[in-house]
Design an enzyme around this catalytic site. Structure first.
Site, PDB file in Angstrom:
ATOM      1  N   TYR A   1     -14.159  -3.567  -4.567  1.00 42.53           N
ATOM      2  CA  TYR A   1     -13.540  -3.055  -5.791  1.00 42.53           C
ATOM      3  C   TYR A   1     -12.690  -4.128  -6.460  1.00 42.53           C
ATOM      4  CZ  TYR A   1     -10.881   0.041  -8.893  1.00 42.53           C
ATOM      5  OH  TYR A   1     -10.314   0.629  -9.986  1.00 42.53           O
TER       6      TYR A   1
ATOM      7  N   SER B   1      -8.675  -3.075 -13.692  1.00 44.41           N
ATOM      8  CA  SER B   1      -7.689  -2.453 -12.807  1.00 44.41           C
ATOM      9  C   SER B   1      -6.675  -3.511 -12.424  1.00 44.41           C
ATOM     10  CB  SER B   1      -8.372  -1.918 -11.544  1.00 44.41           C
ATOM     11  OG  SER B   1      -7.414  -1.561 -10.556  1.00 44.41           O
TER      12      SER B   1
END
Length: 265
Positions: A167, A151
């Protein structure tokens, strides 16, 4: 040497692929890309009902698809998934590690249980499934492609309102996991690369997009002035999975409308 055409290089006819988190969103989009290029696809996620619906969608598009419910955070499920994929597909040519989770909380209050949940699924699960698939199918044949979903959150910090410390950390780990595995297995015929999506509308990103002012506000901050759509990961997925990318390994590419160039990522 016979030079193949572009169409031949991108063709996945006769190949097989396992996609985790494949019942919706980015995983389902990537399963479509592989299947549309000719690959036989096995998708997996935790919920059987979602998988049945996604597999029906893939089959309606003319793709040879099947599914197996498994929790990619549990070692016993990972082993079962890898063995099932090998049994059903014959060999596994492409593995896409996509199953993931996020958690929003201030760093000073982030629950340990939530941290472990995110890290176990987002990075430990990638390692364990890659290990299992490599041992069962890729290393014996000296051939395979592994695509890890990272990501742009793994490229640096986020705006304070996002509060996704676990995350971000997990996705940063995915990038170096990709590099390390590519370096170790490159000489044994396995290519390993990563994709760094930006903001795509999905159930997992709903809270993040809302915290940042909603879809339109986030899109307005992108150089391309939009969020990702149902086609935007198809091209890079096919490049990394096919012979068109046979000299690419240990790399990552941001698919984010240019968001990461604004932050220096």
């Amino acid at each position: 040497m016979t030079h193949r055409t572009v169409q031949q290089l991108f063709n996945l006819s006769g190949k097989t692929a396992l996609v985790t988190g494949g019942s919706r969103g980015l995983g389902l989009q990537m399963a479509h890309a592989l299947g549309e290029a000719g690959a036989k696809v096995l998708i997996s996620s935790r919920k059987a009902a979602d998988l049945e619906e996604a597999t029906a969608e893939l089959k309606a598009a003319g793709i040879d698809a099947q599914w197996l419910a498994a929790d990619a955070a549990k070692p016993q499920d990972i082993e079962r998934l890898a063995r099932h994929a090998k049994d059903q597909l014959g060999e596994i040519d492409v593995l896409i590690n996509n199953a993931g989770a996020t958690w929003g909380a201030p760093a000073e209050e982030h629950p340990l249980q939530a941290w472990d949940k995110v890290m176990n699924l987002n990075i430990r699960g990638y390692f364990l499934l890659s290990q299992q698939v490599a041992k069962l199918s890729m290393l014996p044949r000296q051939s395979g492609r592994i695509i890890n979903l990272a990501s742009i959150a793994g490229l640096g910090g986020n705006p304070p309102e996002m509060q996704t410390i676990a995350y971000n950390t997990s996705k940063g780990a995915v990038l170096n996991f990709t590099r390390a595995l590519a370096a170790e297995w490159g000489g044994r015929g396995i290519r390993v690369n990563a994709i760094c999506p930006g903001f795509f509308p999905s159930k997992m990103t709903l809270g993040t997009l809302k915290a940042m002012g909603g879809d339109e506000a986030v899109a307005a901050k992108s150089p391309l002035k939009r969020l990702g759509d149902d086609e935007d990961l198809k091209g890079i997925t096919l490049l990394f999975a096919s012979d068109a990318g046979k000299h690419i390994t240990g790399q990552w590419l941001a698919v984010d409308g240019g968001v990461s160039i604004l932050s220096g990522g």
